[in-house]
Design a protein around this motif. Structure first.
Motif: not given
Length: 237
Positions: A90-94
């Motif tokens: 999720r952090a990577f996608a953001f």
């Protein structure tokens, strides 16, 4: 935020507001000025021909810290090459969907994977990571940091205190709506270390400094540790 099933909209709002929160409370501008900028200036004039300072950010979250560091350095006429890692999808996608300077790259992986490949960086850093780790994970991250850093490791975290808790509780209210900033922030303060507590759990060679109000730094002079290890044959830990 640690819950994999948390509300994704509230999570993205939290990531998006991390930059504002970190500018207000994390003290990274001072860390950059006092610890990172001098090393970047050394790299610029290094006889080895290196013109940039390589940095690894462990656990980038919303990605605002590496972006801010890159922009501050550019305004000083310096170059940082920043690799930011986080195993959370999720952090990577953001982070990979936000504008970032070309010298900042985001990767979805953990620090141990970089150690296994023999990667090295001039500076290894993190923001608000240490208080999330149990004893085993803390030892792992600190050991990985020592293996990955050529010059310096600096882990910037909250220093637990009643004043920090009350101040954050009041100050975060205007920007927390619809996000996890209030709940997770207060939980983080409760879980964080005092300077004395952090000093007790750090391996040999690390030291603790207070660098801003309600902040604590875990610091490792990697050059000094490597010199000591070469000189006396003892392991850096």
């Amino acid at each position: 935020m640690d819950d994999p099933d948390c509300d994704p909209i509230a999570l993205d709002r939290t990531y998006a507001r991390f930059g504002m929160v970190n500018r207000l409370v994390s003290g990274w501008r001072g860390v950059y000025r006092d610890l990172i900028r001098p090393l970047a200036r050394e790299a610029l004039t290094s006889p080895t021909g290196a013109s940039s300072l390589s940095i690894l950010d462990i656990g980038f979250g919303g990605g605002d810290v590496p972006i801010a560091l890159a922009r501050w350095a550019r305004s000083d006429g310096l170059e940082l090459v920043i690799t930011a890692i986080d195993p959370d999808a999720r952090a990577f996608a953001f982070a990979t969907n936000r504008p970032a300077p070309p010298n900042v790259s985001f990767r979805r992986e953990g620090s141990s994977e970089l150690v296994a490949r023999g990667e090295r960086f001039d500076v290894v850093l993190s923001n608000h990571v240490l208080h999330h780790l149990d004893a085993t994970a803390l030892d792992q991250v600190l050991g990985d940091s020592a293996a990955l850093a050529r010059r310096l490791a600096v882990h910037n975290d909250i220093q637990r205190s009643r004043a920090a808790y009350v101040g954050y509780q009041v100050g975060i209210t205007p920007i927390a709506r619809g996000s996890f900033l209030r709940t997770d922030g207060l939980r983080s303060i409760r879980r964080s270390y005092t300077a004395r507590e952090l000093a007790r759990v750090l391996p040999s060679g690390w030291r603790v400094e207070r660098h801003a109000p309600f902040r604590v730094l875990a610091l490792l002079d990697a050059v000094g540790m490597e010199s000591a290890s070469t000189g006396d044959g003892h392991d850096r830990r």
